[in-house]
Design a protein around this motif. Structure first.
Motif, PDB file in Angstrom:
ATOM      1  N   HIS A 131      -5.442 -36.530  -2.798  1.00  0.00           N
ATOM      2  CA  HIS A 131      -4.827 -35.557  -3.695  1.00  0.00           C
ATOM      3  C   HIS A 131      -3.601 -34.895  -3.056  1.00  0.00           C
ATOM      4  O   HIS A 131      -2.513 -34.895  -3.648  1.00  0.00           O
ATOM      5  CB  HIS A 131      -5.875 -34.501  -4.051  1.00  0.00           C
ATOM      6  N   GLU A 138      -5.271 -40.621  -9.118  1.00  0.00           N
ATOM      7  CA  GLU A 138      -6.373 -41.465  -9.601  1.00  0.00           C
ATOM      8  C   GLU A 138      -7.416 -41.684  -8.496  1.00  0.00           C
ATOM      9  O   GLU A 138      -8.610 -41.589  -8.742  1.00  0.00           O
ATOM     10  CB  GLU A 138      -5.839 -42.790 -10.128  1.00  0.00           C
ATOM     11  N   ARG A 141      -9.253 -38.476  -7.991  1.00  0.00           N
ATOM     12  CA  ARG A 141     -10.261 -38.282  -9.038  1.00  0.00           C
ATOM     13  C   ARG A 141     -11.508 -39.100  -8.764  1.00  0.00           C
ATOM     14  O   ARG A 141     -12.625 -38.616  -8.909  1.00  0.00           O
ATOM     15  CB  ARG A 141      -9.694 -38.645 -10.416  1.00  0.00           C
ATOM     16  N   GLU A 142     -11.337 -40.346  -8.337  1.00  0.00           N
ATOM     17  CA  GLU A 142     -12.489 -41.203  -8.019  1.00  0.00           C
ATOM     18  C   GLU A 142     -13.360 -40.579  -6.929  1.00  0.00           C
ATOM     19  O   GLU A 142     -14.588 -40.579  -7.029  1.00  0.00           O
ATOM     20  CB  GLU A 142     -12.018 -42.585  -7.565  1.00  0.00           C
ATOM     21  N   TYR A 144     -13.359 -37.323  -6.017  1.00  0.00           N
ATOM     22  CA  TYR A 144     -13.952 -36.087  -6.516  1.00  0.00           C
ATOM     23  C   TYR A 144     -15.201 -36.419  -7.345  1.00  0.00           C
ATOM     24  O   TYR A 144     -16.234 -35.742  -7.236  1.00  0.00           O
ATOM     25  CB  TYR A 144     -12.966 -35.285  -7.367  1.00  0.00           C
ATOM     26  N   ALA A 159     -12.994 -33.696 -10.913  1.00  0.00           N
ATOM     27  CA  ALA A 159     -12.954 -35.026 -11.523  1.00  0.00           C
ATOM     28  C   ALA A 159     -12.885 -34.926 -13.047  1.00  0.00           C
ATOM     29  O   ALA A 159     -12.138 -35.664 -13.687  1.00  0.00           O
ATOM     30  CB  ALA A 159     -14.174 -35.841 -11.097  1.00  0.00           C
ATOM     31  N   TYR A 162      -9.371 -33.827 -14.399  1.00  0.00           N
ATOM     32  CA  TYR A 162      -8.276 -34.599 -13.801  1.00  0.00           C
ATOM     33  C   TYR A 162      -7.022 -34.591 -14.673  1.00  0.00           C
ATOM     34  O   TYR A 162      -5.924 -34.367 -14.179  1.00  0.00           O
ATOM     35  CB  TYR A 162      -8.739 -36.029 -13.535  1.00  0.00           C
ATOM     36  N   LYS A 166      -3.560 -33.232 -13.296  1.00  0.00           N
ATOM     37  CA  LYS A 166      -2.568 -34.296 -13.140  1.00  0.00           C
ATOM     38  C   LYS A 166      -1.256 -33.907 -13.834  1.00  0.00           C
ATOM     39  O   LYS A 166      -0.179 -34.096 -13.302  1.00  0.00           O
ATOM     40  CB  LYS A 166      -3.116 -35.608 -13.725  1.00  0.00           C
TER      41      LYS A 166
END
Length: 169
Positions: A131, A138, A141-142, A144, A159, A162, A166
Motif C-alpha cells: 500500500h 490491488e 487489498r489482497e 488486507y 479490504a 478498497y 483507492k
C-alpha cells in the motif's frame, strides 16, 4: 532448581500461572532464568528457547544487549520453523535493523509468517508494504483481506473499503 524445572514443565503444559511467574522472572532480568534458557538453547533442540535467548539479547533482559547475538539466535529458531522468530526477523529486515536488510528478505520472512503460521500482523505488514511503499493497491487489498481472514478487523475493513481509499489515491 527443581522448583524451576517444575515451573517450566507446568508452563509448557499450558499452566497460565506458571507462565506468568516465568514471564515476571524474565521481565525482572532474572540471571538464573537467562542462563537456564541459554543452556537449553545451546542444546539445539528447543526453538522456543532459541527464540527466547534471541529476545533476551535483543532487549537486554537477563543477558547483555547484543543485536548480533540476538540475530544469530533468532535465525537458529527460525530455521526450526518457530513462528515468533520468523516474524521478528521479518520485522527486523523490514525496518532495516541489519546492515544487510532488504525488502525482499523482509517479505520472505513475513510471507512465511503469514502463510505458514497464519499470523495476521505479518499479513498487515505486507499489505502496508504494498500500500505505502509500492503503491500497489490491488496487492495491498489482497493482503488486507488475508489479514482480515486471519482475524484483524481493521485490515478486513481496509479490504472491504478498497474502492473508496483507492479513489482517494
Amino acid at each position: 532448581t527443581d522448583a524451576f524445572r517444575w515451573l517450566m514443565t507446568q508452563s509448557y503444559n499450558g499452566n497460565v500461572e506458571a507462565s506468568q511467574v516465568i514471564r515476571k522472572m524474565q521481565d525482572d532480568g532474572n540471571i538464573f532464568l537467562a542462563h537456564w534458557v541459554l543452556e537449553m538453547a545451546k542444546q539445539n533442540r528447543d526453538a522456543a528457547a532459541e527464540y527466547t535467548v534471541g529476545w533476551m539479547y535483543d532487549t537486554g533482559k537477563g543477558l547483555i544487549k547484543d543485536q548480533n547475538l540476538a540475530r544469530i539466535w533468532y535465525e537458529k529458531s527460525a530455521a526450526q520453523n518457530y513462528p515468533l522468530a520468523i516474524k521478528v526477523l521479518g520485522n527486523k529486515h523490514l525496518f532495516n535493523s541489519y546492515d544487510d536488510s532488504s525488502d525482499a528478505t523482509a517479505m520472505n520472512y513475513l510471507n512465511e509468517a503469514a502463510n505458514q503460521h497464519d499470523d495476521p500482523d505479518a499479513a498487515v505488514k505486507i499489505a502496508h508494504y504494498y500500500h505505502y511503499e509500492l503503491r500497489d493497491g490491488e496487492k495491498a487489498r489482497e493482503w488486507y483481506a488475508k489479514a482480515g481472514r486471519l482475524g484483524d478487523t481493521h485490515a478486513k475493513n481496509m479490504a472491504e473499503t478498497y474502492e473508496e481509499w483507492k479513489a482517494e489515491g
